[in-house]
Design a protein around this motif. Structure first.
Motif, PDB file in Angstrom:
ATOM      1  N   SER A 144     -23.105  36.529  27.294  1.00 22.05           N
ATOM      2  CA  SER A 144     -24.389  36.656  26.597  1.00 22.05           C
ATOM      3  C   SER A 144     -24.184  36.777  25.091  1.00 22.05           C
ATOM      4  CB  SER A 144     -25.157  37.871  27.120  1.00 22.05           C
ATOM      5  OG  SER A 144     -25.546  37.686  28.464  1.00 22.05           O
ATOM      6  N   ASN A 145     -23.123  37.478  24.675  1.00 18.02           N
ATOM      7  CA  ASN A 145     -22.829  37.577  23.247  1.00 18.02           C
ATOM      8  C   ASN A 145     -22.541  36.204  22.659  1.00 18.02           C
ATOM      9  OD1 ASN A 145     -20.932  40.640  23.704  1.00 18.02           O
ATOM     10  ND2 ASN A 145     -23.084  40.393  23.197  1.00 18.02           N
ATOM     11  N   VAL A 166     -23.652  33.287  23.432  1.00 15.37           N
ATOM     12  CA  VAL A 166     -24.849  32.463  23.220  1.00 15.37           C
ATOM     13  C   VAL A 166     -25.950  33.243  22.510  1.00 15.37           C
ATOM     14  CG1 VAL A 166     -24.341  30.989  25.192  1.00 15.37           C
ATOM     15  CG2 VAL A 166     -25.807  33.006  25.503  1.00 15.37           C
ATOM     16  N   GLN A 167     -25.636  34.493  22.110  1.00 19.62           N
ATOM     17  CA  GLN A 167     -26.571  35.361  21.396  1.00 19.62           C
ATOM     18  C   GLN A 167     -27.850  35.612  22.187  1.00 19.62           C
ATOM     19  OE1 GLN A 167     -27.121  34.034  17.342  1.00 19.62           O
ATOM     20  NE2 GLN A 167     -24.958  34.256  16.865  1.00 19.62           N
ATOM     21  N   ALA A 168     -27.682  35.871  23.480  1.00 18.79           N
ATOM     22  CA  ALA A 168     -28.816  36.211  24.330  1.00 18.79           C
ATOM     23  C   ALA A 168     -29.138  37.698  24.191  1.00 18.79           C
ATOM     24  CB  ALA A 168     -28.501  35.886  25.788  1.00 18.79           C
ATOM     25  N   LEU A 169     -30.426  38.033  24.198  1.00 19.20           N
ATOM     26  CA  LEU A 169     -30.857  39.433  24.144  1.00 19.20           C
ATOM     27  C   LEU A 169     -30.755  40.023  25.551  1.00 19.20           C
ATOM     28  CD1 LEU A 169     -33.926  39.053  21.763  1.00 19.20           C
ATOM     29  CD2 LEU A 169     -31.688  40.051  21.232  1.00 19.20           C
ATOM     30  N   ASP A 170     -29.548  40.381  25.905  1.00 17.31           N
ATOM     31  CA  ASP A 170     -29.201  40.865  27.244  1.00 17.31           C
ATOM     32  C   ASP A 170     -29.161  42.391  27.203  1.00 17.31           C
ATOM     33  OD1 ASP A 170     -28.149  41.364  29.728  1.00 17.31           O
ATOM     34  OD2 ASP A 170     -26.270  40.278  29.407  1.00 17.31           O
ATOM     35  N   MET A 192     -33.263  38.185  27.332  1.00 21.04           N
ATOM     36  CA  MET A 192     -32.457  36.986  27.575  1.00 21.04           C
ATOM     37  C   MET A 192     -32.835  35.781  26.725  1.00 21.04           C
ATOM     38  SD  MET A 192     -30.109  38.086  29.409  1.00 21.04           S
ATOM     39  CE  MET A 192     -29.210  36.534  29.591  1.00 21.04           C
ATOM     40  N   ARG A 193     -33.722  35.945  25.770  1.00 19.26           N
ATOM     41  CA  ARG A 193     -34.001  34.837  24.863  1.00 19.26           C
ATOM     42  C   ARG A 193     -32.857  34.677  23.862  1.00 19.26           C
ATOM     43  NH1 ARG A 193     -40.182  34.974  22.764  1.00 19.26           N
ATOM     44  NH2 ARG A 193     -39.176  33.676  21.148  1.00 19.26           N
ATOM     45  N   THR A 194     -32.626  33.448  23.441  1.00 19.23           N
ATOM     46  CA  THR A 194     -31.522  33.148  22.521  1.00 19.23           C
ATOM     47  C   THR A 194     -31.998  32.547  21.201  1.00 19.23           C
ATOM     48  OG1 THR A 194     -31.234  30.932  23.457  1.00 19.23           O
ATOM     49  CG2 THR A 194     -29.937  32.712  24.453  1.00 19.23           C
ATOM     50  N   ASP A 195     -33.293  32.302  21.069  1.00 23.89           N
ATOM     51  CA  ASP A 195     -33.796  31.628  19.870  1.00 23.89           C
ATOM     52  C   ASP A 195     -33.860  32.580  18.679  1.00 23.89           C
ATOM     53  OD1 ASP A 195     -37.030  32.504  19.787  1.00 23.89           O
ATOM     54  OD2 ASP A 195     -36.079  32.544  21.762  1.00 23.89           O
ATOM     55  N   GLN A 234     -34.551  36.773  18.017  1.00 27.74           N
ATOM     56  CA  GLN A 234     -33.550  37.614  17.363  1.00 27.74           C
ATOM     57  C   GLN A 234     -34.168  38.373  16.185  1.00 27.74           C
ATOM     58  OE1 GLN A 234     -30.332  38.001  18.246  1.00 27.74           O
ATOM     59  NE2 GLN A 234     -30.280  36.489  19.885  1.00 27.74           N
TER      60      GLN A 234
END
Length: 214
Positions: free
Chosen positions: A13-14, A16-20, A90-93, A97
């Protein structure tokens, strides 16, 4: 009390910079496992009375080698978990962020009621983390390692009375398995001795910012 604030190792997740932020979260990837093992080696000479971890799997995987090499039982506390991303989970946009980060800056400016829809406000997040540290201090713990998460650690530290300069985060944000070493003082004041291996002056973070630019 001597306090080591440690961010967990790398996860998918890190990358792809997902908000996990929800449980159980992603486990460490191969890089993260190696980082956790290296962390235990790097801190081998650090005397620790206890090792605490967030209940999320990536934090526990990072903290386990650190505790095991000392024969300590790893203690998990829900108060050390990551700040909830709520509806942004889990958003990556980039929009997500920025919205996530904006809430933390609003907290640091005094708006503790700000939150992401479905998330938590600043009072809740900061108080749950502080409660774990205060409990350790009340129990007589003199040296404590806490393995938690980037947003939680950086926001909590920036909200404390300390010599930490918030602008340092723009130049040297807390990396995976990055360590901040603190000492408690009077009237809930903390002194940050080092930030990811770099000494921090007792007066301000200015020397570190200059070094970070280089």
């Amino acid at each position: 009390m001597r306090l080591l604030l440690i961010r967990h190792g790398e996860t998918a997740s890190n990358v792809v910079q997902a908000l996990d932020t929800a449980a159980p979260g992603a486990p460490l990837n191969e890089v993260g496992v190696a980082q956790a093992e290296k962390l235990a080696e790097q801190l081998a000479m650090e005397e620790l009375d206890a090792v605490y971890s967030s209940p999320l799997i990536r934090a526990k995987m990072t903290a386990t080698p650190l505790a095991t090499t000392r024969g300590l039982l790893l203690a998990e506390y829900a108060g050390l978990r990551e700040i909830s991303a709520g509806e942004l989970e889990m958003r990556t946009d980039m929009d997500a962020q920025l919205a996530y980060r904006d809430v933390f800056f609003r907290w640091l400016q005094g708006d503790l009621l700000a939150k992401i829809p479905g998330g938590e406000d600043g009072r809740t997040a900061l108080e749950r983390f502080s409660a774990v540290i205060e409990r350790a201090s009340a129990d007589g713990t003199e040296s404590l390692a806490v393995v938690s998460h980037g947003a939680m650690l950086m926001t909590w530290l920036a909200s404390r009375k300390s010599n930490f300069d918030l602008s340092l985060l723009r130049h040297a944000p807390l990396q995976n398995t990055g360590v901040a070493v603190l000492e408690s003082g009077p009237v809930d004041r903390w002194t940050v001795h080092s930030w990811q291996g770099q000494p921090l002056s007792s007066g301000s973070g200015g020397a570190n910012r200059r070094a970070a630019r280089g």
